[in-house]
Design a protein around this motif. Sequence first.
Motif, PDB file in Angstrom:
ATOM      1  N   PRO B 173       1.342  -1.190   0.226  1.00  0.00           N
ATOM      2  CA  PRO B 173      -0.305  -0.022   0.591  1.00  0.00           C
ATOM      3  C   PRO B 173       1.149   1.010   0.128  1.00  0.00           C
ATOM      4  O   PRO B 173       0.388   1.988  -0.805  1.00  0.00           O
ATOM      5  CB  PRO B 173      -0.996  -0.216   1.074  1.00  0.00           C
ATOM      6  N   LEU B 174       2.051   1.333   1.096  1.00  0.00           N
ATOM      7  CA  LEU B 174       3.034   2.303   0.799  1.00  0.00           C
ATOM      8  C   LEU B 174       3.479   3.034  -0.387  1.00  0.00           C
ATOM      9  O   LEU B 174       3.389   3.906  -0.837  1.00  0.00           O
ATOM     10  CB  LEU B 174       4.147   1.826   1.343  1.00  0.00           C
ATOM     11  N   MET B 175       4.395   1.180  -1.206  1.00  0.00           N
ATOM     12  CA  MET B 175       3.946   2.043  -2.771  1.00  0.00           C
ATOM     13  C   MET B 175       2.895   2.427  -3.736  1.00  0.00           C
ATOM     14  O   MET B 175       3.132   2.596  -4.829  1.00  0.00           O
ATOM     15  CB  MET B 175       5.355   0.668  -3.295  1.00  0.00           C
ATOM     16  N   ARG B 176       1.889   1.664  -3.473  1.00  0.00           N
ATOM     17  CA  ARG B 176       1.205   2.193  -4.329  1.00  0.00           C
ATOM     18  C   ARG B 176       0.639   3.668  -4.016  1.00  0.00           C
ATOM     19  O   ARG B 176       0.433   4.701  -5.012  1.00  0.00           O
ATOM     20  CB  ARG B 176      -0.271   1.775  -4.410  1.00  0.00           C
ATOM     21  N   ASP B 177       1.293   4.338  -2.990  1.00  0.00           N
ATOM     22  CA  ASP B 177       0.672   5.331  -2.466  1.00  0.00           C
ATOM     23  C   ASP B 177       1.724   6.457  -3.876  1.00  0.00           C
ATOM     24  O   ASP B 177       1.790   7.029  -3.960  1.00  0.00           O
ATOM     25  CB  ASP B 177       0.873   5.646  -0.782  1.00  0.00           C
ATOM     26  N   LYS B 178       3.207   6.283  -3.519  1.00  0.00           N
ATOM     27  CA  LYS B 178       4.478   6.125  -3.403  1.00  0.00           C
ATOM     28  C   LYS B 178       4.237   6.137  -5.454  1.00  0.00           C
ATOM     29  O   LYS B 178       4.169   7.114  -6.128  1.00  0.00           O
ATOM     30  CB  LYS B 178       5.610   5.503  -3.810  1.00  0.00           C
ATOM     31  N   LEU B 179       3.480   5.770  -5.875  1.00  0.00           N
ATOM     32  CA  LEU B 179       3.641   5.343  -7.231  1.00  0.00           C
ATOM     33  C   LEU B 179       2.501   5.736  -8.038  1.00  0.00           C
ATOM     34  O   LEU B 179       2.072   6.657  -8.938  1.00  0.00           O
ATOM     35  CB  LEU B 179       2.473   3.609  -7.721  1.00  0.00           C
ATOM     36  N   CYS B 180       1.271   7.024  -7.004  1.00  0.00           N
ATOM     37  CA  CYS B 180       0.717   7.607  -7.646  1.00  0.00           C
ATOM     38  C   CYS B 180       1.461   9.371  -7.374  1.00  0.00           C
ATOM     39  O   CYS B 180       0.844   9.550  -8.724  1.00  0.00           O
ATOM     40  CB  CYS B 180      -0.726   8.345  -6.152  1.00  0.00           C
ATOM     41  N   GLU B 181       2.363   8.974  -6.557  1.00  0.00           N
ATOM     42  CA  GLU B 181       2.723  10.078  -6.655  1.00  0.00           C
ATOM     43  C   GLU B 181       3.730  10.523  -7.737  1.00  0.00           C
ATOM     44  O   GLU B 181       3.443  11.413  -8.621  1.00  0.00           O
ATOM     45  CB  GLU B 181       3.922  10.691  -5.023  1.00  0.00           C
ATOM     46  N   LEU B 182       3.925   9.341  -8.352  1.00  0.00           N
ATOM     47  CA  LEU B 182       5.598   9.520  -9.552  1.00  0.00           C
ATOM     48  C   LEU B 182       4.728   9.838 -10.352  1.00  0.00           C
ATOM     49  O   LEU B 182       4.934  10.668 -11.818  1.00  0.00           O
ATOM     50  CB  LEU B 182       5.931   7.949  -9.466  1.00  0.00           C
TER      51      LEU B 182
END
Lengths: 219, 299
Positions: B173-182
Amino acid sequence: MVNCYKIFVNKKIVLIKGLLAITMLVLPLILATGVPMGILVGALMVASFSILIELIMDFFTFGGIAAKKEKVMEYCRSSIKGPRVVEKGLTGDVVVKFLKMFLIVIISYVSTTLYLNEKITAISILFMLSLVFAALVLIYGGLMITRRFCKTFSIHVIVIYLVMAIGTGLFVPLFYFYICGALIGMITFTLVSGCLSGLFGYLLVREGVNGFKSGYYDI
Amino acid sequence: MQYTNAIEGKNIVKKYKSFTLDVPEVKIPAGFATALIGENGAGKTTLLNILAGIRLDYKGELEYFGEYKDADRDNNPVVKENMGYTGTDNYFLPHWTVEQVKNLSKLLFDNFDEKKFMDIYDELAISSNGSYDGKKKVSELSDGTKTKLALASVLSRDTKLLIMDEPASPLDPLMRDKLCELIRNYLSSGENKSVFFSTHNISDMETVTDYAIIMEHGKIVEEGFVEDLKEKYILVKGEASDAKAAKEVLFTMTESKYGFEGICLSKDLDKLAGMDVVTETASLFQISVAVMKKNSRVK
């Protein structure tokens, strides 16, 4: 070409192959003193071991390609340069195999000749060249089969057995020409095996590139 | 809304033995993030592969960035240099090391920025020990880390369009959030930069999705800007006593002994007059599930 080649090889395997090659060079020196025509037998043994090592290690060095992964290298296919990079990498592999085989056989021949204070003759030079080219024919031909058909190591090994058996058949006339001093036969063998090794090297590269390109289509 | 298309496709057909991808028209709007949504086997990966040019056995016409045709994509470096593609299982060779992936990227793409790659490598914590581990093999990486490495490879290039196949699935989930940010940063890093990604993680990716394409059985069954879809499909909740009557009107519906909930086309909302219902704005997830349910073979 060197950079592309380095992308596809496993450094550890290259190191192991290098160490094995160096170890093999001791063999002719041992054989040279105890076996009649020890120089030639030694060189033959070195060539045979080199073929064996090249064929076995290819499963690990170009493991992805041996496992038909060349069809699915999507990252390479996402670039217009992908096919060219693969082609250069495969060409680099063919060239490295040629240089390695050439150096191993020549070093073993020259070192044992010097060790025994023998003379370097024209027919023995032709013998060595024929040995290099015949070994390359076996390596490139064997790899065409293994990369195309051998997904598992066990099948890979079976193909290697067959290639080595064919190799034995190839080396017999070579020895015969040398013992009989048949210069014409030796020259013919050198020319034919030289041409064949070039052709097989080219076909090996094409085989890999075509495999890669087929990934653009149904897999 | 005025916009151009990053990719425009017409009559895209790809036939398999038991499946046919048949897309009369597909448009990926430039300057936006477009999500490709659909069941397993709907044809999402096939469509993405065709658009990314890593699959060539299809019929149809494609136009990239408003000026380049399919043939240009395969012959003119400009098209693929301006597109970044990340795939799933078959993306990197398993025996490649991180260093080899980096070096390969340099060979494959003129616009690959090594420094940017290293920055993203650090930013995404691709190495477990915090320092660059170039000797690590792809086969030794987890699925999530492989995706991060793929993201680092494409994001370190100066491209106009990213095409990503299921980038969120292997990520936590944290990386998915990061993916959205990217993705947000990518879109805002230049004019008309576009992202096209397939996903099953609709809720996680909704914040970054501007346009959605929903596929079923090889066809596009719904598409549009998320805001427009939210005006077209309305979430309706009501009492169990009205369930039977509402079922006739609603696009899709689930009911329990306490009441019902469903998606209603806004044009049919008047037909619910007289029923004790409340309406809410549907999420992209709810809209997508409703559209998929309506078209699915799943009972």
